[in-house]
Design a protein around this motif. Sequence first.
Motif, PDB file in Angstrom:
ATOM      1  N   THR A 198       7.984   5.117   5.634  1.00 13.18           N
ATOM      2  CA  THR A 198       8.629   4.095   6.253  1.00 13.18           C
ATOM      3  C   THR A 198       7.628   2.955   6.613  1.00 13.18           C
ATOM      4  O   THR A 198       8.006   1.959   7.208  1.00 13.18           O
ATOM      5  CB  THR A 198       8.738   4.624   7.835  1.00 13.18           C
ATOM      6  N   ALA A 199       6.366   3.123   6.000  1.00 14.12           N
ATOM      7  CA  ALA A 199       5.387   1.833   6.171  1.00 14.12           C
ATOM      8  C   ALA A 199       5.164   1.605   7.727  1.00 14.12           C
ATOM      9  O   ALA A 199       4.808   0.515   7.925  1.00 14.12           O
ATOM     10  CB  ALA A 199       5.780   0.686   5.436  1.00 14.12           C
ATOM     11  N   GLU A 200       5.223   2.641   8.585  1.00 16.19           N
ATOM     12  CA  GLU A 200       5.121   2.519   9.892  1.00 16.19           C
ATOM     13  C   GLU A 200       3.409   3.108  10.184  1.00 16.19           C
ATOM     14  O   GLU A 200       3.183   4.008   9.713  1.00 16.19           O
ATOM     15  CB  GLU A 200       6.023   3.498  10.614  1.00 16.19           C
ATOM     16  N   ILE A 201       3.082   2.143  11.283  1.00 14.36           N
ATOM     17  CA  ILE A 201       1.625   2.753  11.628  1.00 14.36           C
ATOM     18  C   ILE A 201       1.738   3.544  12.892  1.00 14.36           C
ATOM     19  O   ILE A 201       2.631   3.522  13.906  1.00 14.36           O
ATOM     20  CB  ILE A 201       0.953   1.316  12.129  1.00 14.36           C
ATOM     21  N   ILE A 202       1.147   4.831  12.769  1.00 10.79           N
ATOM     22  CA  ILE A 202       1.330   5.935  13.454  1.00 10.79           C
ATOM     23  C   ILE A 202       0.319   6.199  14.279  1.00 10.79           C
ATOM     24  O   ILE A 202       0.238   6.821  15.502  1.00 10.79           O
ATOM     25  CB  ILE A 202       1.922   7.167  12.757  1.00 10.79           C
ATOM     26  N   HIS A 203      -1.100   5.842  13.880  1.00  8.75           N
ATOM     27  CA  HIS A 203      -2.342   5.924  14.488  1.00  8.75           C
ATOM     28  C   HIS A 203      -3.257   4.750  14.412  1.00  8.75           C
ATOM     29  O   HIS A 203      -3.266   4.130  13.069  1.00  8.75           O
ATOM     30  CB  HIS A 203      -3.101   7.210  14.294  1.00  8.75           C
ATOM     31  N   GLY A 240       1.597  10.367  -4.724  1.00 14.66           N
ATOM     32  CA  GLY A 240       2.232  11.614  -3.942  1.00 14.66           C
ATOM     33  C   GLY A 240       1.444  11.651  -2.513  1.00 14.66           C
ATOM     34  O   GLY A 240       1.252  12.740  -2.269  1.00 14.66           O
ATOM     35  N   VAL A 241       1.258  10.610  -2.007  1.00 16.85           N
ATOM     36  CA  VAL A 241       0.479  10.513  -0.663  1.00 16.85           C
ATOM     37  C   VAL A 241       1.319  10.420   0.414  1.00 16.85           C
ATOM     38  O   VAL A 241       2.436   9.495   0.392  1.00 16.85           O
ATOM     39  CB  VAL A 241      -0.656   9.406  -0.876  1.00 16.85           C
ATOM     40  N   GLN A 242       1.187  11.094   1.488  1.00 18.24           N
ATOM     41  CA  GLN A 242       2.234  10.690   2.602  1.00 18.24           C
ATOM     42  C   GLN A 242       1.514  10.018   3.570  1.00 18.24           C
ATOM     43  O   GLN A 242       2.494   9.102   4.344  1.00 18.24           O
ATOM     44  CB  GLN A 242       2.469  12.405   3.177  1.00 18.24           C
ATOM     45  N   PHE A 243       0.309   9.753   3.694  1.00 19.55           N
ATOM     46  CA  PHE A 243      -0.179   9.017   4.534  1.00 19.55           C
ATOM     47  C   PHE A 243      -1.485   8.130   4.092  1.00 19.55           C
ATOM     48  O   PHE A 243      -2.157   8.720   2.952  1.00 19.55           O
ATOM     49  CB  PHE A 243      -0.732   9.711   5.783  1.00 19.55           C
ATOM     50  N   ILE A 244      -1.801   7.121   4.443  1.00 20.46           N
ATOM     51  CA  ILE A 244      -3.096   6.110   4.146  1.00 20.46           C
ATOM     52  C   ILE A 244      -3.614   5.605   5.241  1.00 20.46           C
ATOM     53  O   ILE A 244      -3.039   5.336   6.034  1.00 20.46           O
ATOM     54  CB  ILE A 244      -2.095   5.079   3.105  1.00 20.46           C
ATOM     55  N   CYS A 245      -4.689   5.978   5.263  1.00 23.86           N
ATOM     56  CA  CYS A 245      -5.579   5.259   6.304  1.00 23.86           C
ATOM     57  C   CYS A 245      -6.316   3.959   5.853  1.00 23.86           C
ATOM     58  O   CYS A 245      -6.999   4.145   4.846  1.00 23.86           O
ATOM     59  CB  CYS A 245      -6.675   6.260   6.695  1.00 23.86           C
ATOM     60  N   VAL A 246      -6.151   3.019   6.347  1.00 26.29           N
ATOM     61  CA  VAL A 246      -6.631   1.628   6.060  1.00 26.29           C
ATOM     62  C   VAL A 246      -7.822   1.325   7.051  1.00 26.29           C
ATOM     63  O   VAL A 246      -7.303   1.182   8.262  1.00 26.29           O
ATOM     64  CB  VAL A 246      -5.395   0.362   5.899  1.00 26.29           C
ATOM     65  N   ALA A 247      -8.773   1.130   6.499  1.00 22.29           N
ATOM     66  CA  ALA A 247      -9.906   0.653   7.342  1.00 22.29           C
ATOM     67  C   ALA A 247     -10.545  -0.780   7.171  1.00 22.29           C
ATOM     68  O   ALA A 247     -10.935  -0.865   6.092  1.00 22.29           O
ATOM     69  CB  ALA A 247     -11.263   1.844   7.405  1.00 22.29           C
ATOM     70  N   ILE A 283       0.903  -1.059   0.042  1.00 24.20           N
ATOM     71  CA  ILE A 283      -0.049  -0.054  -0.145  1.00 24.20           C
ATOM     72  C   ILE A 283       0.742   1.224   0.118  1.00 24.20           C
ATOM     73  O   ILE A 283       0.744   2.306  -0.763  1.00 24.20           O
ATOM     74  CB  ILE A 283      -1.044  -0.040   1.086  1.00 24.20           C
ATOM     75  N   SER A 284       2.019   1.390   0.905  1.00 26.91           N
ATOM     76  CA  SER A 284       2.823   2.427   0.662  1.00 26.91           C
ATOM     77  C   SER A 284       3.404   2.543  -0.743  1.00 26.91           C
ATOM     78  O   SER A 284       3.477   3.826  -1.021  1.00 26.91           O
ATOM     79  CB  SER A 284       3.955   2.195   1.777  1.00 26.91           C
ATOM     80  N   ALA A 285       4.167   1.430  -1.240  1.00 23.63           N
ATOM     81  CA  ALA A 285       4.479   1.736  -2.573  1.00 23.63           C
ATOM     82  C   ALA A 285       3.531   2.301  -3.722  1.00 23.63           C
ATOM     83  O   ALA A 285       3.939   3.465  -4.458  1.00 23.63           O
ATOM     84  CB  ALA A 285       4.859   0.277  -3.160  1.00 23.63           C
TER      85      ALA A 285
END
Length: 279
Positions: free
Chosen positions: A120-125, A93-100, A85-87
């Motif tokens: 970073t493919a890191e979960i922040i929230h 040109g997206v900085q963050f993705i919300c996966v629900a 998903i990050s790739a």
Amino acid sequence: MKKKLTLFFITLFSAVTFASELPRIAVYVTGDVPENVKNALGTRMLSAFINLGRYRGIERSNAFLAEIEKEQIKQRSGAIDDSQISALGRQFGVQFICVANVIQLFDAFQVSARIVDVETAEIIHIGESYSPLQTVEDFRKASHEVVRVMLGSQRGAAPRARSKAEPEPAAIHLPQPVQTAPQERTLDEGLADGRRRAEPKPDISEPKPPVNYKFWTAAGLDVLGIGLIAYGLVENQNVIDQDKKGKYSSAERSLKKRNIAYGAGAAALLSGLSLHFFF
């Protein structure tokens, strides 16, 4: 009164400028539920992110979601991980993705969401909410609740820091003017030069009526700004109407048009007022 009005438009213009620097986010909803439920929930969550002032949406959200669907078809399991998903997010040109993820639990649905940093493919929230998802109000409450849980009480987002400090510009050394000694002149040459400077030159040009370009330019900017803000008010009403009817895609397009009209109108009015009062 003029100073207060000018300060108001300066504040409005600053808010619009800050909004244009917010990080972009896309919402992707998955789960064993119909597509219309996914689309409705994703649109509601994106609106909640934008209204909180932490993120801004992307122009090609439908194309981004279509690429994710294509990637799912390639996978035998029908699911893709956060790195994939990050790739895809970097391509758009997206900085963050919300996966629900929507899961049915007895007579209700659990909406579990996470925000992934594309770099970073890191979960922040992370966050979740529960709702029957049967009415428009259920969708609104569920989307706002899960976004509120993820973001907490923080209401602003500072621009992301740069990885490397920008180098300071090198100092520019201008050549010093060469001092030359004044040439000596005779008394007759000095008197003749003084008479030439003292004698006014005749003005043979015909007088032309002055044209106040500044006034007309400022007036045109004022009219343009008022017209754009009026158009933004119309689109704002369209957002409310389409939202009540459940037409979430149309509401999202009207929301983008409203924000663009407000920003351009505020910039035009601010420019016109600046010409009126400061130049």
